[in-house]
Design an enzyme around this catalytic site. Structure first.
Site, PDB file in Angstrom:
ATOM      1  N   ARG A 226       0.859  -1.185   0.000  1.00 55.92           N
ATOM      2  CA  ARG A 226       0.000   0.000   0.000  1.00 55.92           C
ATOM      3  C   ARG A 226       0.898   1.238   0.000  1.00 55.92           C
ATOM      4  O   ARG A 226       1.926   1.275   0.687  1.00 55.92           O
ATOM      5  CB  ARG A 226      -0.923   0.032   1.231  1.00 55.92           C
ATOM      6  CG  ARG A 226      -2.078  -0.969   1.189  1.00 55.92           C
ATOM      7  CD  ARG A 226      -3.101  -0.639   0.082  1.00 55.92           C
ATOM      8  NE  ARG A 226      -4.219  -1.576   0.035  1.00 55.92           N
ATOM      9  CZ  ARG A 226      -4.333  -2.599  -0.804  1.00 55.92           C
ATOM     10  NH1 ARG A 226      -3.376  -2.845  -1.682  1.00 55.92           N
ATOM     11  NH2 ARG A 226      -5.402  -3.370  -0.792  1.00 55.92           N
ATOM     12  N   HIS A 274      -1.153  -0.428 -10.104  1.00 52.90           N
ATOM     13  CA  HIS A 274      -1.749  -1.370  -9.133  1.00 52.90           C
ATOM     14  C   HIS A 274      -2.137  -2.688  -9.826  1.00 52.90           C
ATOM     15  O   HIS A 274      -3.310  -3.071  -9.835  1.00 52.90           O
ATOM     16  CB  HIS A 274      -2.980  -0.739  -8.448  1.00 52.90           C
ATOM     17  CG  HIS A 274      -3.300  -1.372  -7.119  1.00 52.90           C
ATOM     18  ND1 HIS A 274      -3.643  -0.639  -6.008  1.00 52.90           N
ATOM     19  CD2 HIS A 274      -3.327  -2.677  -6.723  1.00 52.90           C
ATOM     20  CE1 HIS A 274      -3.866  -1.458  -4.996  1.00 52.90           C
ATOM     21  NE2 HIS A 274      -3.679  -2.700  -5.404  1.00 52.90           N
TER      22      HIS A 274
HETATM   23  P1  NAP Z   1      -1.288 -10.964   5.744  1.00 53.67           P
HETATM   24  O1  NAP Z   1      -1.435 -12.412   5.448  1.00 53.67           O
HETATM   25  O2  NAP Z   1      -2.189 -10.336   6.745  1.00 53.67           O
HETATM   26  O3  NAP Z   1       0.245 -10.759   6.201  1.00 53.67           O
HETATM   27  C1  NAP Z   1       0.712  -9.551   6.704  1.00 53.67           C
HETATM   28  C2  NAP Z   1       2.165  -9.742   7.153  1.00 53.67           C
HETATM   29  O4  NAP Z   1       2.656  -8.471   7.587  1.00 53.67           O
HETATM   30  C3  NAP Z   1       2.296 -10.700   8.337  1.00 53.67           C
HETATM   31  O5  NAP Z   1       3.456 -11.476   8.219  1.00 53.67           O
HETATM   32  C4  NAP Z   1       2.429  -9.753   9.538  1.00 53.67           C
HETATM   33  O6  NAP Z   1       3.172 -10.256  10.608  1.00 53.67           O
HETATM   34  C5  NAP Z   1       3.190  -8.599   8.901  1.00 53.67           C
HETATM   35  N1  NAP Z   1       2.979  -7.368   9.673  1.00 53.67           N
HETATM   36  C6  NAP Z   1       1.832  -6.665   9.839  1.00 53.67           C
HETATM   37  N2  NAP Z   1       2.044  -5.597  10.639  1.00 53.67           N
HETATM   38  C7  NAP Z   1       3.359  -5.643  10.988  1.00 53.67           C
HETATM   39  C8  NAP Z   1       4.179  -4.836  11.790  1.00 53.67           C
HETATM   40  N3  NAP Z   1       3.703  -3.749  12.429  1.00 53.67           N
HETATM   41  N4  NAP Z   1       5.473  -5.176  11.937  1.00 53.67           N
HETATM   42  C9  NAP Z   1       5.974  -6.293  11.316  1.00 53.67           C
HETATM   43  N5  NAP Z   1       5.237  -7.106  10.533  1.00 53.67           N
HETATM   44  C10 NAP Z   1       3.946  -6.784  10.374  1.00 53.67           C
HETATM   45  O7  NAP Z   1      -1.406 -10.097   4.413  1.00 53.67           O
HETATM   46  P2  NAP Z   1      -1.171 -10.580   2.891  1.00 53.67           P
HETATM   47  O8  NAP Z   1      -2.328 -11.349   2.388  1.00 53.67           O
HETATM   48  O9  NAP Z   1       0.190 -11.181   2.779  1.00 53.67           O
HETATM   49  O10 NAP Z   1      -1.228  -9.160   2.124  1.00 53.67           O
HETATM   50  C11 NAP Z   1      -0.351  -8.087   2.442  1.00 53.67           C
HETATM   51  C12 NAP Z   1      -0.818  -6.819   1.790  1.00 53.67           C
HETATM   52  O11 NAP Z   1      -0.606  -6.891   0.377  1.00 53.67           O
HETATM   53  C13 NAP Z   1      -2.326  -6.543   1.879  1.00 53.67           C
HETATM   54  O12 NAP Z   1      -2.671  -5.996   3.131  1.00 53.67           O
HETATM   55  C14 NAP Z   1      -2.536  -5.580   0.737  1.00 53.67           C
HETATM   56  O13 NAP Z   1      -2.319  -4.269   1.199  1.00 53.67           O
HETATM   57  C15 NAP Z   1      -1.419  -5.910  -0.240  1.00 53.67           C
HETATM   58  N6  NAP Z   1      -1.927  -6.418  -1.525  1.00 53.67           N
HETATM   59  C16 NAP Z   1      -1.573  -5.771  -2.653  1.00 53.67           C
HETATM   60  C17 NAP Z   1      -2.007  -6.221  -3.893  1.00 53.67           C
HETATM   61  C18 NAP Z   1      -1.590  -5.519  -5.160  1.00 53.67           C
HETATM   62  O14 NAP Z   1      -2.094  -5.874  -6.256  1.00 53.67           O
HETATM   63  N7  NAP Z   1      -0.695  -4.564  -5.135  1.00 53.67           N
HETATM   64  C19 NAP Z   1      -2.831  -7.360  -3.976  1.00 53.67           C
HETATM   65  C20 NAP Z   1      -3.171  -8.002  -2.804  1.00 53.67           C
HETATM   66  C21 NAP Z   1      -2.723  -7.516  -1.575  1.00 53.67           C
HETATM   67  P3  NAP Z   1       2.666 -11.517  11.487  1.00 53.67           P
HETATM   68  O15 NAP Z   1       2.694 -12.693  10.523  1.00 53.67           O
HETATM   69  O16 NAP Z   1       3.681 -11.644  12.548  1.00 53.67           O
HETATM   70  O17 NAP Z   1       1.276 -11.192  11.944  1.00 53.67           O
END
Ligand code: NAP
Length: 311
Positions: A226, A274
């Site tokens: 993001r 995006h």
């Molecule tokens: P997720 O499964 O919720 O994983 C988030 C990861 O970030 C987890 O490992 C979490 O740690 C870590 N995290 C969160 N807050 C943190 C902090 N303060 N300090 C350190 N680590 C932290 O999310 P996901 O499915 O992988 O997706 C991630 C993001 O990708 C989404 O939220 C979205 O914004 C983005 N996205 C982008 C696209 C695009 O087309 N550009 C498409 C889909 C998603 P823990 O494991 O320890 O909880």
């Protein structure tokens, strides 16, 4: 009756409704606008894609909403403390798509494609020293659904990979760090930084002047998470002084990126609209259908977003 609640145009909404209806023929899925007042009173589930929060708040019996997107940051932000649960899309196919994008753009940076494009524009024939994949250190911020699969794909392609998450983790082949101290250690040893963190109050502006300064001189950056996680001014400053060599940005604080934004014409920035991991309506609809069928059968909700931590 399940409403599809979205600010997308009607054409896009009807594509979603078509796929969702095909995946769960036993349910009637309708655009929110078609609900009668009585149906609004009865709905316990809604399927959403960037919904207007007021539409959701007008459904008094709502127990949970299922987003067809993986990122629900905007909804979390707009609905400060909703009475219903928010379930986001967790799709193994989406993680594959994201890992492909991470690999593609990591290779783009690893094989110096931005520099050779600049050289061609100047008709300059200059062979930069070749760096082997095993000597190019990749750091992945976020080891969740997308970060974990992306890290493993990078490892499979011969890169040394370190990752950072909130909680301690073990992923085969990936050096795992956590917490503030872990972030500093990871940044100091990263040549290409890949951001796959959710946007939360803690991650907003995380990649600021101080944290970007920990990256080795000449490092580069990919943001597929993001926009507001990066402090744009700090990044532009680092690129300006050649402390960072290149940034591949797929997400921005404002989308579409405004026409007058300096990123558009910056020769050390690749702007993408995006597109790193678009949701596939067919696989997403199947997952939403399975979760709803399970709920109808057992009354159990799929794992929901933790409203307190914001992801
Ligand atoms: P997720 O499964 O919720 O994983 C988030 C990861 O970030 C987890 O490992 C979490 O740690 C870590 N995290 C969160 N807050 C943190 C902090 N303060 N300090 C350190 N680590 C932290 O999310 P996901 O499915 O992988 O997706 C991630 C993001 O990708 C989404 O939220 C979205 O914004 C983005 N996205 C982008 C696209 C695009 O087309 N550009 C498409 C889909 C998603 P823990 O494991 O320890 O909880």
């Amino acid at each position: 009756m399940i409403p599809f609640v979205s600010r997308a145009d009607l054409a896009e909404q009807s594509i979603w409704i078509k796929h969702l209806s095909a995946a769960m023929p036993e349910e009637v899925i309708v655009p929110f606008a078609d609900l009668t007042p009585e149906q609004k009173r009865q709905c316990d589930i809604a399927i959403v894609a960037n919904p207007d929060p007021n539409d959701l708040l007008s459904l008094p019996s709502l127990q949970w909403v299922h987003s067809v997107w993986a990122g629900v940051e905007r909804m979390m932000n707009e609905l400060s403390s909703p009475s219903f649960s928010i379930v986001r899309l967790v799709d193994a196919k989406l993680a594959e798509t994201m890992s492909e994008a991470v690999l593609a753009w990591t290779l783009y940076l690893h094989r110096d494609m931005p520099s050779y494009a600049k050289q061609q524009a100047q008709k300059s024939w200059f062979q930069k020293p070749m760096v082997r994949a095993q000597d190019r250190r990749i750091g992945v911020l976020g080891l969740g659904e997308l970060g974990r699969v992306s890290s493993q794909r990078l490892v499979a392609n011969g890169f040394p990979v370190a990752g950072w998450s909130r909680h301690e983790k073990q992923i085969e082949g990936v050096e795992c760090f956590h917490g503030e101290e872990g972030l500093a250690l990871l940044l100091k040893q990263t040549d290409i930084l890949v951001c796959l963190l959710p946007l939360t109050p803690e991650t907003k502006g995380l990649l600021d002047q101080q944290h970007l300064s920990l990256l080795p001189i000449g490092a580069s950056l990919i943001n597929f998470a993001r926009g507001p996680i990066i402090d744009d001014e700090a990044l532009l400053n680092k690129l300006e002084y050649d402390e960072l060599s290149h940034a591949v940005l797929d997400v921005f604080a404002q989308e579409p990126l405004p026409e007058n934004h300096p990123y558009w014409c910056h020769d050390s920035v690749t702007v993408l609209p995006h597109i790193s991991a678009p949701t596939n309506p067919v696989s997403a609809s199947d997952i939403v259908a399975r979760n709803i069928q399970q709920y109808r059968l057992t009354g159990n909700l799929p794992p929901a977003v933790d409203k307190r931590r914001g992801y």
